[in-house]
Design a protein around this motif. Sequence first.
Motif, mmCIF file in Angstrom:
data_model
loop_
_atom_site.group_PDB
_atom_site.id
_atom_site.type_symbol
_atom_site.label_atom_id
_atom_site.label_comp_id
_atom_site.label_asym_id
_atom_site.label_seq_id
_atom_site.Cartn_x
_atom_site.Cartn_y
_atom_site.Cartn_z
ATOM 1 N N THR A 14 0.864 -1.284 0.111
ATOM 2 C CA THR A 14 -0.026 0.009 0.062
ATOM 3 C C THR A 14 0.824 1.395 0.044
ATOM 4 O OG1 THR A 14 -0.243 -0.115 2.345
ATOM 5 C CG2 THR A 14 -1.949 -1.061 1.259
ATOM 6 N N PHE A 19 -2.876 2.561 -3.914
ATOM 7 C CA PHE A 19 -3.157 1.038 -3.528
ATOM 8 C C PHE A 19 -3.845 1.074 -2.228
ATOM 9 C CE2 PHE A 19 -0.309 0.490 -7.117
ATOM 10 C CZ PHE A 19 -1.085 -0.579 -7.985
ATOM 11 N N TYR A 20 -4.582 -0.068 -1.964
ATOM 12 C CA TYR A 20 -5.166 -0.279 -0.753
ATOM 13 C C TYR A 20 -5.448 -1.602 -0.771
ATOM 14 C CZ TYR A 20 -7.615 4.355 -1.668
ATOM 15 O OH TYR A 20 -8.076 5.584 -1.846
ATOM 16 N N ALA A 21 -5.310 -2.356 0.790
ATOM 17 C CA ALA A 21 -5.443 -3.730 0.966
ATOM 18 C C ALA A 21 -6.061 -4.124 2.093
ATOM 19 C CB ALA A 21 -3.919 -4.186 1.076
ATOM 20 N N ILE A 39 -6.501 -6.862 -2.727
ATOM 21 C CA ILE A 39 -5.615 -5.611 -3.302
ATOM 22 C C ILE A 39 -6.485 -4.933 -4.269
ATOM 23 C CG2 ILE A 39 -3.691 -4.709 -4.207
ATOM 24 C CD1 ILE A 39 -2.233 -7.529 -3.544
ATOM 25 N N SER A 41 -6.440 -0.865 -6.561
ATOM 26 C CA SER A 41 -6.002 0.246 -7.206
ATOM 27 C C SER A 41 -7.181 1.027 -7.199
ATOM 28 C CB SER A 41 -5.198 -0.071 -8.313
ATOM 29 O OG SER A 41 -4.745 1.087 -8.748
ATOM 30 N N TYR A 140 -10.850 -2.458 3.082
ATOM 31 C CA TYR A 140 -9.556 -2.355 2.526
ATOM 32 C C TYR A 140 -9.156 -0.944 2.790
ATOM 33 C CZ TYR A 140 -12.589 -0.819 -1.203
ATOM 34 O OH TYR A 140 -13.544 -0.168 -1.835
ATOM 35 N N ARG A 142 -5.457 2.322 2.636
ATOM 36 C CA ARG A 142 -4.241 2.643 2.425
ATOM 37 C C ARG A 142 -3.484 2.774 3.596
ATOM 38 N NH1 ARG A 142 -1.404 4.170 -1.477
ATOM 39 N NH2 ARG A 142 -0.408 5.795 -0.233
ATOM 40 N N ALA A 147 -2.065 -3.354 4.664
ATOM 41 C CA ALA A 147 -1.166 -4.325 4.047
ATOM 42 C C ALA A 147 -0.784 -5.480 4.787
ATOM 43 C CB ALA A 147 -0.137 -3.656 3.636
ATOM 44 N N THR A 199 3.025 -4.084 -6.370
ATOM 45 C CA THR A 199 2.257 -3.040 -6.851
ATOM 46 C C THR A 199 3.341 -1.966 -7.024
ATOM 47 O OG1 THR A 199 2.099 -2.337 -4.368
ATOM 48 C CG2 THR A 199 0.145 -3.704 -5.326
#
Length: 406
Positions: A14, A19-21, A39, A41, A140, A142, A147, A199
């Motif tokens: 992240t 990007f997020y997770a 994951i 985006s 999810y 950031r 992550a 990523t």
Amino acid sequence: MTTKIRKIDNGSITTPKGFYAGGYEAHIRYTHKKDIGIIYSDVSATAAAVYTQNVVQAAPIFVTKESIAKENKIQAVIVNSGNANACTGEKGLSDAYAMRKWTAEKLGIADHLVAVASTGVIGEYLNMEKVQEGINNIEYERSSAGAKSFAEAILTTDTCEKTACYQFEIEGKQVTIGGAAKGSGMIHPNMATMLGFLTTDANIDEKSLQQAFREVIDETFNQITVDGDTSTNDMVLVLANGKAEHSMLTEEHPDWPVFKEALRKVSEDLAKQIARDGEGATKLIEVSVNGAKSKQEANIIAKTIVGSSLVKTAIYGKDANWGRILCAAGYSGAEFDPNQMEVYLGHILLFKNGLPVSFSEQEAIQYLDQEIVEIKVMLNNGEAQGKAWGCDLTYEYVKINASYRT
């Protein structure tokens, strides 16, 4: 290479922009463990992937291949652990498509922008009620917490999360590549029981990304082995969403070597973590081969040595048995002259010019007591070099795999 590539110790998947997770405990097979990961985006990302070479391939592999083939773009990845969804026929394929559909609906994106991955026991159907619950409820973010939650959710027999992150500059703009992976047993790529997700906010042409990724994979993920078994589900996927906002990267761009080296560093970092976490392992083994006729021959010799059960058990037993190293190199299929060869254990010379060299057994035992063991082979037959990574073979490996399904 003038641009500095920096390792970011607290970085993750992240860390690249956009990007997020996250991860969620859906009780697919495990209890008290996250087993659905995502994951995401916030814009669609250029995608490249490398898959298992096993002819028996799990349903998620087919679905992800289809998704990427549509337009070489992916915006989200959904992963479950605990069940491989392999050898499950038409129902398994339908279930993988359902995972893709539910994730796309959750995020409000097209189905083909979702990649699907699974890992775990082969030959059992997924509990789709639990999978759907997991997808509907997974959050999810950031953040490093998101992550970490994802990195935990993809693990099976792994003993630890595996992450890496590096930063560099292109045209004066900061670019980041982050990664998360899982893998502990059934590791012998091309590819292994391994899932890897990278990523980056780099802006890159799809053909250039795929070419760079394949070349990097050959030097990193495809140079590790734990037990010689190649799985049905293996996949390493890279997403590049372009949010660093530099001009398009291709092989002609002056900073291309910097990007490719950073991609290699992240991949090697994750690959070595997988090798070190081999089931029951106590040591990471690194084999370097120098002075070969070609890069391919150097890699073949290095991987054959690190994959030898006799070499692996000798390292576990703290036995400097150079004969096993020499023997493995000899049956690798590469051509070399053993009368020109040198074999080292760390800095300790064991064999030279066709003959054993006197060395201190006690010094060798002390060296082999370390967590990282280096075997160096000098062929003195050319300029090429290669490396491979693996782990020792222990009683614990047998214990883990004798009862894996039960």
